[in-house]
Design an enzyme around this catalytic site. Structure first.
Site, PDB file in Angstrom:
ATOM      1  N   HIS A  37      12.704  -3.034   1.953  1.00  0.00           N
ATOM      2  CA  HIS A  37      12.232  -1.731   2.416  1.00  0.00           C
ATOM      3  C   HIS A  37      13.156  -0.655   1.870  1.00  0.00           C
ATOM      4  O   HIS A  37      14.381  -0.791   1.945  1.00  0.00           O
ATOM      5  CB  HIS A  37      12.194  -1.663   3.947  1.00  0.00           C
ATOM      6  CG  HIS A  37      11.300  -2.704   4.519  1.00  0.00           C
ATOM      7  ND1 HIS A  37       9.932  -2.622   4.424  1.00  0.00           N
ATOM      8  CD2 HIS A  37      11.577  -3.883   5.118  1.00  0.00           C
ATOM      9  CE1 HIS A  37       9.408  -3.707   4.967  1.00  0.00           C
ATOM     10  NE2 HIS A  37      10.381  -4.482   5.381  1.00  0.00           N
ATOM     11  N   TYR A  70      11.479   8.490   0.861  1.00  0.00           N
ATOM     12  CA  TYR A  70      11.416   7.449  -0.171  1.00  0.00           C
ATOM     13  C   TYR A  70      12.026   7.863  -1.507  1.00  0.00           C
ATOM     14  O   TYR A  70      12.120   7.040  -2.419  1.00  0.00           O
ATOM     15  CB  TYR A  70       9.958   7.018  -0.377  1.00  0.00           C
ATOM     16  CG  TYR A  70       9.335   6.450   0.893  1.00  0.00           C
ATOM     17  CD1 TYR A  70       9.816   5.266   1.445  1.00  0.00           C
ATOM     18  CD2 TYR A  70       8.290   7.111   1.551  1.00  0.00           C
ATOM     19  CE1 TYR A  70       9.271   4.757   2.617  1.00  0.00           C
ATOM     20  CE2 TYR A  70       7.737   6.604   2.715  1.00  0.00           C
ATOM     21  CZ  TYR A  70       8.237   5.427   3.240  1.00  0.00           C
ATOM     22  OH  TYR A  70       7.709   4.912   4.399  1.00  0.00           O
ATOM     23  N   SER A  74      13.343   2.449   3.018  1.00  0.00           N
ATOM     24  CA  SER A  74      13.938   3.129   4.171  1.00  0.00           C
ATOM     25  C   SER A  74      14.493   2.100   5.152  1.00  0.00           C
ATOM     26  O   SER A  74      14.163   0.916   5.079  1.00  0.00           O
ATOM     27  CB  SER A  74      12.875   3.988   4.867  1.00  0.00           C
ATOM     28  OG  SER A  74      11.854   3.161   5.397  1.00  0.00           O
ATOM     29  N   ARG A 130      13.571   4.248  12.260  1.00  0.00           N
ATOM     30  CA  ARG A 130      12.372   5.082  12.226  1.00  0.00           C
ATOM     31  C   ARG A 130      11.527   4.853  13.488  1.00  0.00           C
ATOM     32  O   ARG A 130      12.046   4.441  14.517  1.00  0.00           O
ATOM     33  CB  ARG A 130      11.612   4.789  10.920  1.00  0.00           C
ATOM     34  CG  ARG A 130      12.469   5.114   9.680  1.00  0.00           C
ATOM     35  CD  ARG A 130      11.720   4.907   8.394  1.00  0.00           C
ATOM     36  NE  ARG A 130      10.555   5.788   8.315  1.00  0.00           N
ATOM     37  CZ  ARG A 130       9.576   5.639   7.412  1.00  0.00           C
ATOM     38  NH1 ARG A 130       9.623   4.648   6.536  1.00  0.00           N
ATOM     39  NH2 ARG A 130       8.560   6.476   7.401  1.00  0.00           N
ATOM     40  N   ASP A 171       1.262 -15.603   6.584  1.00  0.00           N
ATOM     41  CA  ASP A 171       0.788 -16.973   6.371  1.00  0.00           C
ATOM     42  C   ASP A 171       0.862 -17.363   4.896  1.00  0.00           C
ATOM     43  O   ASP A 171       1.201 -18.498   4.560  1.00  0.00           O
ATOM     44  CB  ASP A 171      -0.661 -17.129   6.874  1.00  0.00           C
ATOM     45  CG  ASP A 171      -0.730 -17.197   8.401  1.00  0.00           C
ATOM     46  OD1 ASP A 171       0.327 -17.346   9.048  1.00  0.00           O
ATOM     47  OD2 ASP A 171      -1.858 -17.095   8.937  1.00  0.00           O
ATOM     48  N   HIS A 210       4.261  -4.558   9.197  1.00  0.00           N
ATOM     49  CA  HIS A 210       4.229  -4.470  10.651  1.00  0.00           C
ATOM     50  C   HIS A 210       2.975  -5.104  11.258  1.00  0.00           C
ATOM     51  O   HIS A 210       2.866  -5.190  12.473  1.00  0.00           O
ATOM     52  CB  HIS A 210       4.342  -2.996  11.067  1.00  0.00           C
ATOM     53  CG  HIS A 210       5.363  -2.250  10.250  1.00  0.00           C
ATOM     54  ND1 HIS A 210       6.704  -2.560  10.302  1.00  0.00           N
ATOM     55  CD2 HIS A 210       5.247  -1.243   9.336  1.00  0.00           C
ATOM     56  CE1 HIS A 210       7.370  -1.764   9.459  1.00  0.00           C
ATOM     57  NE2 HIS A 210       6.502  -0.966   8.859  1.00  0.00           N
ATOM     58  N   ARG A 256       7.678   0.677  13.466  1.00  0.00           N
ATOM     59  CA  ARG A 256       8.230   0.126  12.211  1.00  0.00           C
ATOM     60  C   ARG A 256       9.381  -0.846  12.460  1.00  0.00           C
ATOM     61  O   ARG A 256       9.914  -1.447  11.536  1.00  0.00           O
ATOM     62  CB  ARG A 256       8.731   1.256  11.295  1.00  0.00           C
ATOM     63  CG  ARG A 256       7.629   2.155  10.799  1.00  0.00           C
ATOM     64  CD  ARG A 256       8.128   3.138   9.751  1.00  0.00           C
ATOM     65  NE  ARG A 256       7.291   4.316   9.729  1.00  0.00           N
ATOM     66  CZ  ARG A 256       6.158   4.428   9.012  1.00  0.00           C
ATOM     67  NH1 ARG A 256       5.754   3.440   8.242  1.00  0.00           N
ATOM     68  NH2 ARG A 256       5.444   5.526   9.061  1.00  0.00           N
ATOM     69  N   ASN A 292       7.842  -5.762  -0.986  1.00  0.00           N
ATOM     70  CA  ASN A 292       7.831  -4.637  -0.050  1.00  0.00           C
ATOM     71  C   ASN A 292       6.393  -4.532   0.448  1.00  0.00           C
ATOM     72  O   ASN A 292       5.536  -3.948  -0.223  1.00  0.00           O
ATOM     73  CB  ASN A 292       8.262  -3.339  -0.725  1.00  0.00           C
ATOM     74  CG  ASN A 292       8.334  -2.193   0.286  1.00  0.00           C
ATOM     75  OD1 ASN A 292       7.822  -2.325   1.407  1.00  0.00           O
ATOM     76  ND2 ASN A 292       8.930  -1.082  -0.095  1.00  0.00           N
ATOM     77  N   ARG A 304       5.217  10.738  -2.568  1.00  0.00           N
ATOM     78  CA  ARG A 304       4.996  10.414  -1.158  1.00  0.00           C
ATOM     79  C   ARG A 304       6.285  10.597  -0.357  1.00  0.00           C
ATOM     80  O   ARG A 304       7.288   9.920  -0.617  1.00  0.00           O
ATOM     81  CB  ARG A 304       4.568   8.943  -1.092  1.00  0.00           C
ATOM     82  CG  ARG A 304       4.445   8.409   0.296  1.00  0.00           C
ATOM     83  CD  ARG A 304       4.290   6.895   0.297  1.00  0.00           C
ATOM     84  NE  ARG A 304       4.145   6.446   1.655  1.00  0.00           N
ATOM     85  CZ  ARG A 304       4.407   5.232   2.077  1.00  0.00           C
ATOM     86  NH1 ARG A 304       4.808   4.308   1.228  1.00  0.00           N
ATOM     87  NH2 ARG A 304       4.268   4.924   3.336  1.00  0.00           N
ATOM     88  N   ALA A 359       3.228  -0.815   4.817  1.00  0.00           N
ATOM     89  CA  ALA A 359       2.725  -0.799   6.198  1.00  0.00           C
ATOM     90  C   ALA A 359       2.279  -2.183   6.676  1.00  0.00           C
ATOM     91  O   ALA A 359       2.297  -2.468   7.881  1.00  0.00           O
ATOM     92  CB  ALA A 359       1.581   0.200   6.320  1.00  0.00           C
ATOM     93  N   PRO A 400       0.799  -1.229   0.000  1.00  0.00           N
ATOM     94  CA  PRO A 400       0.000   0.000   0.000  1.00  0.00           C
ATOM     95  C   PRO A 400       0.833   1.283   0.000  1.00  0.00           C
ATOM     96  O   PRO A 400       1.868   1.359   0.653  1.00  0.00           O
ATOM     97  CB  PRO A 400      -0.821  -0.106   1.292  1.00  0.00           C
ATOM     98  CG  PRO A 400      -0.168  -1.154   2.113  1.00  0.00           C
ATOM     99  CD  PRO A 400       0.503  -2.091   1.150  1.00  0.00           C
ATOM    100  N   ASN A 401       0.335   2.225  -0.772  1.00  0.00           N
ATOM    101  CA  ASN A 401       0.885   3.577  -0.890  1.00  0.00           C
ATOM    102  C   ASN A 401       2.172   3.653  -1.705  1.00  0.00           C
ATOM    103  O   ASN A 401       2.673   4.743  -1.959  1.00  0.00           O
ATOM    104  CB  ASN A 401       1.108   4.229   0.492  1.00  0.00           C
ATOM    105  CG  ASN A 401      -0.192   4.363   1.258  1.00  0.00           C
ATOM    106  OD1 ASN A 401      -1.144   4.938   0.728  1.00  0.00           O
ATOM    107  ND2 ASN A 401      -0.264   3.814   2.451  1.00  0.00           N
ATOM    108  N   GLU A 458      12.486  -9.715   1.422  1.00  0.00           N
ATOM    109  CA  GLU A 458      11.701  -8.607   1.989  1.00  0.00           C
ATOM    110  C   GLU A 458      12.491  -7.328   1.753  1.00  0.00           C
ATOM    111  O   GLU A 458      13.682  -7.256   2.067  1.00  0.00           O
ATOM    112  CB  GLU A 458      11.514  -8.841   3.491  1.00  0.00           C
ATOM    113  CG  GLU A 458      10.817  -7.693   4.195  1.00  0.00           C
ATOM    114  CD  GLU A 458      10.772  -7.884   5.707  1.00  0.00           C
ATOM    115  OE1 GLU A 458      11.181  -8.948   6.221  1.00  0.00           O
ATOM    116  OE2 GLU A 458      10.333  -6.929   6.386  1.00  0.00           O
TER     117      GLU A 458
END
Ligand code: DQA
Length: 152
Positions: free
Chosen positions: A106, A29, A108, A113, A93, A86, A117, A80, A24, A83, A16-17, A104
């Site tokens: 990220h 980012y 940032s 942070r 699952d 977290h 996070r 990625n 953003r 949000a 998301p986002n 995985e």
């Protein structure tokens, strides 16, 4: 690096986002857009013998569906979860269904942070994690994934 004639399919999931990258919080980012990241990965993938599919969704269930599909169609996954990193036990699952390398990612450094996070509910089910290298991390992840696939 590619030794077999057939390219391996790999999937990049953006949570998301991340469709708002470029606009953003650019101080965190960067200014690169998601389309630019995906185009760069597609190009790099060709050099590495990988066919890169990119998928973005703001919806947890859509990401779960895509991960389930990846179990039969993909040789590797970069995710990625944004949000959902977290919070999402559903994504965790779904990742447990996969028998392919999972990175995985990220943009940032989540550990520098806000405290909320610092916890990833998927890092112990991923093969590896890359965080804090900015959007360059995606290319690092793809190169690492190519090696992991080759060494299997
Ligand atoms: C992120 C970090 C997350 O905490 C955040 O919610 C994101 C992006 C990153 O790429 O740094 O949306 O996953």
């Amino acid at each position: 690096m590619a030794q077999s004639k057939e390219n391996s399919n790999v999937l990049v999931i953006h949570g998301p986002n991340l469709n708002m990258l470029g606009k953003r919080e650019p101080e965190i980012y960067g200014k690169t857009t998601l389309d630019e990241i995906n185009a760069s990965l597609e190009k790099l993938g060709k050099r590495l013998g990988l066919t890169v599919e990119a998928f973005q969704s703001n919806h947890e269930g859509a990401i779960v569906d895509k991960i389930q599909d990846a179990a039969v169609t993909q040789k590797g996954l970069i995710i990625n979860p944004a949000a959902y990193t977290h919070t999402s036990i559903a994504i965790r699952d779904a990742l447990l269904l996969l028998d392919i390398p999972v990175i995985e990612l990220h943009i940032s450094n989540i550990y520098k942070r806000e405290p909320f996070r610092h916890t990833s509910v998927i890092s112990d089910v991923a093969t590896a994690q890359i965080a804090g290298f900015g959007v360059q991390g995606y290319r690092m992840a793809l190169e690492a994934l190519a090696r992991m696939i080759q060494n299997r």
